[in-house]
Design an enzyme around this catalytic site. Structure first.
Site, PDB file in Angstrom:
ATOM      1  N   TYR A 148      -1.513  -8.674   5.051  1.00  0.00           N
ATOM      2  CA  TYR A 148      -1.792  -7.926   3.818  1.00  0.00           C
ATOM      3  C   TYR A 148      -3.247  -8.101   3.360  1.00  0.00           C
ATOM      4  CZ  TYR A 148       3.252  -7.198   3.359  1.00  0.00           C
ATOM      5  OH  TYR A 148       4.552  -6.832   3.580  1.00  0.00           O
ATOM      6  N   LYS A 194       7.091 -14.796  15.117  1.00  0.00           N
ATOM      7  CA  LYS A 194       7.326 -13.873  16.234  1.00  0.00           C
ATOM      8  C   LYS A 194       6.449 -14.366  17.386  1.00  0.00           C
ATOM      9  CE  LYS A 194       9.171 -10.053  17.832  1.00  0.00           C
ATOM     10  NZ  LYS A 194      10.602  -9.964  18.155  1.00  0.00           N
ATOM     11  N   ASP A 226      13.244 -11.423  14.016  1.00  0.00           N
ATOM     12  CA  ASP A 226      14.340 -10.460  14.199  1.00  0.00           C
ATOM     13  C   ASP A 226      15.690 -11.182  14.170  1.00  0.00           C
ATOM     14  OD1 ASP A 226      13.249 -11.625  16.440  1.00  0.00           O
ATOM     15  OD2 ASP A 226      13.516  -9.907  17.761  1.00  0.00           O
ATOM     16  N   ASP A 250       8.118 -11.084   3.020  1.00  0.00           N
ATOM     17  CA  ASP A 250       8.332  -9.931   2.151  1.00  0.00           C
ATOM     18  C   ASP A 250       9.686  -9.308   2.474  1.00  0.00           C
ATOM     19  OD1 ASP A 250       8.010  -7.821   0.476  1.00  0.00           O
ATOM     20  OD2 ASP A 250       6.283  -6.935   1.476  1.00  0.00           O
ATOM     21  N   ASP A 254      13.740 -10.103   0.491  1.00  0.00           N
ATOM     22  CA  ASP A 254      14.545  -9.021  -0.081  1.00  0.00           C
ATOM     23  C   ASP A 254      15.951  -9.013   0.510  1.00  0.00           C
ATOM     24  OD1 ASP A 254      12.522  -8.241  -1.717  1.00  0.00           O
ATOM     25  OD2 ASP A 254      12.605  -6.119  -1.156  1.00  0.00           O
TER      26      ASP A 254
END
Ligand code: NAD
Length: 372
Positions: A148, A194, A226, A250, A254
């Site tokens: 980001y 990852k 994942d 992020d 959620d």
């Protein structure tokens, strides 16, 4: 009977913001005052404008004075910012720009979101009761680095690009925070990356393992992002502390938040080396603002996080959490979490009930200590 240290004084900056922000902050302050009375600490409050209301008065969503007040605080409590009235403003004047600026200025590099199941709401989740029962973990998301913020970034007609980059310092400090927090919980950290595809994740993993050597009492394992997304909905009970980067956090926070119920129930903390900010996850909810319908429980649970992480008053945090649980068990519900057979209450009625239960639990526990 009193806990705490009467010499303790904490300065809290209140940033109610826009829409329901002021309604839930008002509820949060009532709970803070109840804690202060019972646990014998002095809280000093300073209230400032942020977001759309600040823009209206000062032409900017975050003034230097508000920022300075935050620099002078022991903790910041924020309601919510934003609303349709300010959507068309240029990016830097939008209410949400104040939040990004504040997080960056205060060096809040760790975002913490708990995923905890309230027994009374277990049936309103989309997941099966057997899967959810006993779920209690937190997601630690790196908040001021990663893709980001990385450069170069941009796009042209043929191509778009971003940069995912972490420095040693950025990974080390959040890894330390994760291990320390885990020491106060069930002592299990899962670092999510990852690393099978991304070099930056391989680097992240190496540093996390290096830092882990200083915390041998904490169990560390790695998980690909994942798989982590799948495991959170398959078997959320396995997690205690999930440590991850900005982008992965992020998304995972959620998922983790929503398995446990409504937006009106989700608290959060953003912590750095010097400062900390506590806020409900939800926004300013313009559709219900000013109607006494806002669920104050996310804000109230954010207060519990403040006492836990900023003031090291774990007992106070536990009593707040238990008061929320008891309020729900007594079937009090704001509109967003209402189901048949429950009592529909306003923001203030819900707050009153939490405070009553807080006092009840405090007295029960004080009596228990007294009779030992
Ligand atoms: P929102 O979270 O404000 O509302 C989404 C839905 O959830 C609405 O139907 C709302 O009524 C409901 N809701 C949210 N919190 C609730 C609560 N405590 N009690 C009962 N119901 C609740 O999200 P949105 O509608 O996408 O955004 C509204 C504004 O808030 C926008 O300007 C957005 O940019 C801003 N926003 C701010 C923050 C923040 O301040 N941290 C976070 C998200 C959105």
């Amino acid at each position: 009977m009193s806990y705490g240290n009467p010499c303790l004084r904490h300065k809290i900056v209140l940033l109610p913001g826009d829409g329901i922000g002021s309604e839930v902050t008002n509820a949060a302050v009532q709970v803070m005052k109840t804690v202060a009375e019972n646990f014998n600490v002095t809280l000093k409050f300073e209230e400032r404008l942020i977001g759309g209301c600040s823009y209206e008065k000062f032409g900017t969503p975050l003034t230097d004075e508000t920022l300075q007040a935050c620099y002078d605080s022991d903790a910041v409590f924020l309601g919510a910012v934003g609303g349709p009235k300010w959507e068309a403003l240029p990016h830097q004047l939008k209410p949400e720009a104040a939040l990004l600026k504040l997080r960056k200025a205060l060096g809040l590099y760790t975002n913490i979101r708990p995923a905890k199941i309230y027994n009374a709401l277990i049936n309103s989740s989309t997941l099966k009761k057997e899967v959810l029962q006993g779920t209690d973990f937190i997601v630690l998301r790196e908040l001021t680095g990663g893709i980001y913020f990385g450069n170069p970034r941009g796009f042209d007609k043929e191509r778009g690009w971003n940069t995912m980059e972490y420095t040693r310092e950025e990974v080390e400090r959040i890894a330390r925070m994760a291990f320390k927090i885990a020491q106060g919980r069930r002592k299990k950290v899962v670092s999510v990356d990852k690393a099978n595809v991304l070099e930056v994740s391989q680097f992240w993993r190496n540093i996390v393992h290096e830092v882990h050597k200083d915390y041998p009492d904490v169990e560390l394992s790695d998980m690909y992002v994942d798989n982590a997304a799948m495991q959170i909905v398959r078997n959320p009970k396995q997690f205690d502390v999930i440590l991850t980067s900005n982008l992965f956090g992020d998304i995972l926070s959620d998922i983790a938040g929503m398995i446990t119920g409504s937006l009106g129930m989700l608290p959060s903390a953003s912590i750095g080396n010097k400062y900390a900010l506590y806020e409900p996850v939800h926004g300013s909810a313009p559709d219900i603002a000013g109607q006494s319908k806002a669920n104050p429980l996310a804000a109230i649970s954010s207060v519990a996080m403040m006492f836990n992480y900023s003031f090291q008053m774990q007992k106070a945090a536990e009593v707040i959490e238990e008061a929320v649980e008891r309020t729900l068990a007594k079937s009090y519900r704001t509109q967003d979490i209402y189901s048949d057979g429950c009592s529909l209450v306003t923001t203030q009625q819900m707050t009153n009930c939490v405070i009553e239960n807080f006092n009840e639990i405090f007295n029960e526990q004080a009596l228990g200590v007294f009779t030992l």
